[in-house]
Design a protein around this motif. Sequence first.
Motif, PDB file in Angstrom:
ATOM      1  N   ALA A  93       0.842  -1.199   0.000  1.00 45.84           N
ATOM      2  CA  ALA A  93       0.000   0.000   0.000  1.00 45.84           C
ATOM      3  C   ALA A  93       0.871   1.240   0.000  1.00 45.84           C
ATOM      4  CB  ALA A  93      -0.918   0.003   1.221  1.00 45.84           C
ATOM      5  N   GLY A  94       0.237   2.365  -0.277  1.00 45.93           N
ATOM      6  CA  GLY A  94       0.885   3.662  -0.170  1.00 45.93           C
ATOM      7  C   GLY A  94      -0.102   4.646   0.428  1.00 45.93           C
ATOM      8  N   LYS A  95       0.187   5.127   1.639  1.00 44.78           N
ATOM      9  CA  LYS A  95      -0.703   6.077   2.316  1.00 44.78           C
ATOM     10  C   LYS A  95      -0.249   7.495   1.981  1.00 44.78           C
ATOM     11  CE  LYS A  95      -1.995   5.261   6.609  1.00 44.78           C
ATOM     12  NZ  LYS A  95      -2.016   5.246   8.106  1.00 44.78           N
ATOM     13  N   ILE A  96      -1.174   8.302   1.519  1.00 42.97           N
ATOM     14  CA  ILE A  96      -0.865   9.658   1.059  1.00 42.97           C
ATOM     15  C   ILE A  96      -1.364  10.661   2.098  1.00 42.97           C
ATOM     16  CG2 ILE A  96      -1.177  11.344  -0.785  1.00 42.97           C
ATOM     17  CD1 ILE A  96      -1.893   8.973  -2.624  1.00 42.97           C
ATOM     18  N   MET A  97      -0.445  11.503   2.614  1.00 36.25           N
ATOM     19  CA  MET A  97      -0.803  12.448   3.668  1.00 36.25           C
ATOM     20  C   MET A  97      -0.094  13.782   3.430  1.00 36.25           C
ATOM     21  SD  MET A  97      -0.372   9.682   6.768  1.00 36.25           S
ATOM     22  CE  MET A  97      -1.180  10.568   8.072  1.00 36.25           C
ATOM     23  N   GLN A  98      -0.736  14.844   3.906  1.00 40.05           N
ATOM     24  CA  GLN A  98      -0.187  16.189   3.733  1.00 40.05           C
ATOM     25  C   GLN A  98       0.260  16.744   5.078  1.00 40.05           C
ATOM     26  OE1 GLN A  98       1.518  18.415   2.092  1.00 40.05           O
ATOM     27  NE2 GLN A  98      -0.035  18.746   0.507  1.00 40.05           N
ATOM     28  N   TYR A  99       1.408  17.436   5.071  1.00 42.79           N
ATOM     29  CA  TYR A  99       1.969  18.007   6.296  1.00 42.79           C
ATOM     30  C   TYR A  99       2.333  19.469   6.090  1.00 42.79           C
ATOM     31  CZ  TYR A  99       2.394  13.350   8.346  1.00 42.79           C
ATOM     32  OH  TYR A  99       2.113  12.107   8.863  1.00 42.79           O
TER      33      TYR A  99
END
Length: 366
Positions: A158-164
């Motif tokens: 999987a690849g979890k996409i998150m913004q910081y």
Amino acid sequence: MTHKYELEKYKGIRSRHECPACHHKGVFARYVDTDTGAYLHSDVGRCNREDKCGYHYTPGQYFKDNPDEREFAAHGRSTPIRQSTPGQPGKIDRIPKQYIIQSLGYNSNFVRFLLSLFDHYTLESPTVVRLMSDYYLGCTKDGSVIFWQIDTRNRIRAGKIMQYNPDTGKRIKSQSGAIDWVHSKLKRIGKLADTWKLSQCLFGEHLLQKRPNDTICMVESEKSAIIGSGAMPGYIWMSTGGKQNLKAEKCECLKGRNVVLFPDLGAFDQWMEKGKEIAQRVGFSLTVSTVLERIATPDDRRDGLDIADYLIRQIQTQSNTPVSFAPLTREEEILQQMNAKNPAIMQLITSLGLVSTSTGKQIRTA
């Protein structure tokens, strides 16, 4: 008008759950089948913290991402039951390697924060280079980071996409759908079949084969694993991807290893109980760190801080009296237990200047 799926009506605190995005308790309303009363998948619902989180994953979006699961939901089951041939494991779908290669890069706001945190006095940023190499951090066009889940057989799960926020390192939670997944994006553009199923593993699991003798530090979030590895590279830092994801089936890869759990504030009792159960079932040596419980202020507890928050604070303030977050040695654990029963023992150890013969360092008991 009654819809097939509606947000569960408030019936007290038991009808509100932990949000899968911000991990606050008692704020998440799940969708239920109005005919059967059964919940949909645990990620399908809306967070009540609209200004600070904004997570809302609707049944329509869920079934679009997972079309096969509508049939299971119709029969009152929140998740499908995978069928497998006796003696053989269920099929593990994976993401083609080309997508992880295409994503690699420094152009995420999370990596920009890492560059501001580590290696201030070098040009090459060796710590960040190592973290990029170890964890294959990816990026998207809008500056989000991709945390890839790769198992011990190097299958990309999987690849979890998150913004910081690049200045503070804090998650940006105000956007609707603050968490996205690579497989969901690929399905939406027709690059993955609708029958593709998500089967997660621990973040950082692929490092186990490369470092067979190192102690494992387990945390909740991917961010904490990265910060921990940057600050204390002598350990393998891995994450469950959420408090509720500490599960035996994910931890099978830890068999025979030395594992230290670092629960977020507010999760110590749950992780202590669950960790002991899993360690006994799987077969690994377990320590649950109490360091956050010992140093936390009331405000820290209210905010549910994790080890990354403390490490960042310590690095940025360059404290002259830093707290040691490193796992205790077995010798130190025994002394800590003895000290709890008889504090005079530590006075004797201190007066004699005793040190650990295995590490050569001053013995720590707090």
